[in-house]
Design a protein around this motif. Structure first.
Motif, PDB file in Angstrom:
ATOM      1  N   LYS A  10       0.820  -1.213   0.000  1.00 28.76           N
ATOM      2  CA  LYS A  10       0.000   0.000   0.000  1.00 28.76           C
ATOM      3  C   LYS A  10       0.857   1.268   0.000  1.00 28.76           C
ATOM      4  CE  LYS A  10      -1.010   0.734   4.942  1.00 28.76           C
ATOM      5  NZ  LYS A  10      -2.094   0.797   5.943  1.00 28.76           N
ATOM      6  N   LEU A  13       2.081   1.690  -3.471  1.00 33.59           N
ATOM      7  CA  LEU A  13       0.977   2.229  -4.264  1.00 33.59           C
ATOM      8  C   LEU A  13       0.793   3.712  -3.987  1.00 33.59           C
ATOM      9  CD1 LEU A  13      -1.286   1.670  -6.284  1.00 33.59           C
ATOM     10  CD2 LEU A  13      -2.751   1.014  -4.366  1.00 33.59           C
ATOM     11  N   ASN A  17       1.116   6.666  -6.793  1.00 35.12           N
ATOM     12  CA  ASN A  17       0.032   7.624  -7.026  1.00 35.12           C
ATOM     13  C   ASN A  17       0.490   9.055  -6.828  1.00 35.12           C
ATOM     14  OD1 ASN A  17      -2.749   6.334  -7.573  1.00 35.12           O
ATOM     15  ND2 ASN A  17      -1.851   5.010  -6.030  1.00 35.12           N
ATOM     16  N   GLY A  73      -6.367   7.540  -5.451  1.00 30.73           N
ATOM     17  CA  GLY A  73      -5.548   6.348  -5.264  1.00 30.73           C
ATOM     18  C   GLY A  73      -4.741   6.407  -3.982  1.00 30.73           C
ATOM     19  N   ALA A  77      -5.240   3.721  -1.059  1.00 32.09           N
ATOM     20  CA  ALA A  77      -4.117   2.866  -0.677  1.00 32.09           C
ATOM     21  C   ALA A  77      -3.816   2.977   0.816  1.00 32.09           C
ATOM     22  CB  ALA A  77      -2.882   3.245  -1.496  1.00 32.09           C
ATOM     23  N   LEU A  85     -10.192   1.566  -4.304  1.00 32.95           N
ATOM     24  CA  LEU A  85      -9.165   0.850  -5.064  1.00 32.95           C
ATOM     25  C   LEU A  85      -9.755   0.269  -6.353  1.00 32.95           C
ATOM     26  CD1 LEU A  85      -7.319  -1.003  -2.148  1.00 32.95           C
ATOM     27  CD2 LEU A  85      -6.446   0.888  -3.528  1.00 32.95           C
ATOM     28  N   TYR A  88     -10.490   3.128  -8.657  1.00 31.84           N
ATOM     29  CA  TYR A  88      -9.203   3.620  -9.147  1.00 31.84           C
ATOM     30  C   TYR A  88      -8.685   2.750 -10.287  1.00 31.84           C
ATOM     31  CZ  TYR A  88      -4.151   4.479  -8.982  1.00 31.84           C
ATOM     32  OH  TYR A  88      -2.854   4.746  -9.309  1.00 31.84           O
ATOM     33  N   SER A 251      -2.938  -1.934  -7.204  1.00 26.60           N
ATOM     34  CA  SER A 251      -4.276  -1.676  -6.659  1.00 26.60           C
ATOM     35  C   SER A 251      -5.117  -2.946  -6.630  1.00 26.60           C
ATOM     36  CB  SER A 251      -4.981  -0.587  -7.479  1.00 26.60           C
ATOM     37  OG  SER A 251      -5.203  -1.025  -8.804  1.00 26.60           O
ATOM     38  N   CYS A 255      -6.394  -4.718  -3.320  1.00 30.98           N
ATOM     39  CA  CYS A 255      -7.846  -4.856  -3.200  1.00 30.98           C
ATOM     40  C   CYS A 255      -8.242  -6.298  -2.876  1.00 30.98           C
ATOM     41  CB  CYS A 255      -8.512  -4.404  -4.499  1.00 30.98           C
ATOM     42  SG  CYS A 255     -10.306  -4.316  -4.428  1.00 30.98           S
TER      43      CYS A 255
END
Length: 269
Positions: A10, A13, A17, A73, A77, A85, A88, A251, A255
């Motif tokens: 995360k 991510l 982003n 995002g 995250a 997510l 996104y 993502s 997720c």
């Protein structure tokens, strides 16, 4: 799946982003530059080309939307919100498809843009008026002075200007004057028509072969500029596409491993 791995995912991510948000700002800024530029041949082209204006608005829209998706995002995250997510991921896929489509269309329309540019410049040269304040004329004067060229194909394009060729003495476009590098550093090129100093001989006509101007036309240099900057634009787009793909993978991975939806994690404003 260990909690440590999910945390690493995360935060990766989140970083992607954040970079995605910055690149979206770059795309938006590029579109704004096309519309706001008043000191290069982009100004000449976008004044009369609806396709370039439409492309600028597309860049602004995609850039703004990309920044929004980067922001969502980041929230999805950090707070592990599955709905954000998933949304996104879906929007990233749509943006990626739109970018690929726009890139292909832009690439195959390059020839049309070059033709439009030639037609616009030729008409501009023919209708150029000495002493007339016009943003389009000023932009083309700037191009000729800074790129060190004259006319579109060659300086002979200026012979199609009736006002210029009606002069008895040797008169030429001021922005075309072939200057030394020291004299050419001025940010504000001369506008209108300039009359050459009278020499020892007598001149009975305005012969373009006697003009002290750059002999090379602007077409090749403008096309070289387009090709060079097209490579930069395509490079930025490819970089953004790679980041988008990585963001989509991260993502969907995150997720799938978020076991429960917790809306209390969503920041309330």
């Amino acid at each position: 799946m260990g909690s440590a791995c999910i945390k690493v995912t995360k935060y990766f991510l989140f970083l992607f982003n954040l970079l995605f948000f910055v690149l979206g700002a770059v795309i938006l800024g590029f579109g704004v530059w096309i519309l706001a530029d008043r000191s290069s041949f982009i100004s000449v082209l976008q004044t009369s080309s609806t396709s370039l204006k439409a492309g600028a608005y597309v860049f602004i829209g995609v850039g703004g939307f990309t920044m929004l998706m980067g922001f969502l995002g980041c929230i999805g995250a950090v707070n592990e919100v599955r709905c954000l997510l998933g949304m996104y991921f879906a929007f990233l896929l749509l943006i990626l498809i739109a970018q690929v489509t726009a890139g292909v269309l832009f690439y195959f329309n390059m020839g049309k843009l070059k033709q439009e540019m030639g037609s616009i410049v030729t008409k501009l040269i023919q209708n150029y008026t000495d002493g007339h304040e016009d943003s389009l004329q000023e932009a083309w004067d700037y191009v000729q002075a800074q790129v060190q060229c004259c006319g579109w194909v060659s300086f002979y394009n200026w012979t199609e200007n009736a006002e210029l060729m009606s002069r008895i003495n040797i008169t030429y476009p001021c922005s075309c004057e072939n200057k030394s590098k020291e004299d050419n550093n001025s940010l504000l090129p001369q506008m209108g028509f300039c009359e050459a100093p009278v020499g020892n001989g007598t001149q009975s006509s305005n012969n373009p072969d006697d003009w002290p101007v750059y002999k090379e036309g602007c077409m090749e240099k403008v096309q070289a500029w387009l090709q060079e900057n097209l490579g930069i634009i395509l490079g930025v787009c490819v970089g953004i596409a790679v980041i988008e793909l990585l963001g989509m993978l991260l993502s969907i991975f995150l997720c799938r491993h978020v076991h429960s939806e917790d809306y209390s994690k969503v920041p309330k404003y």
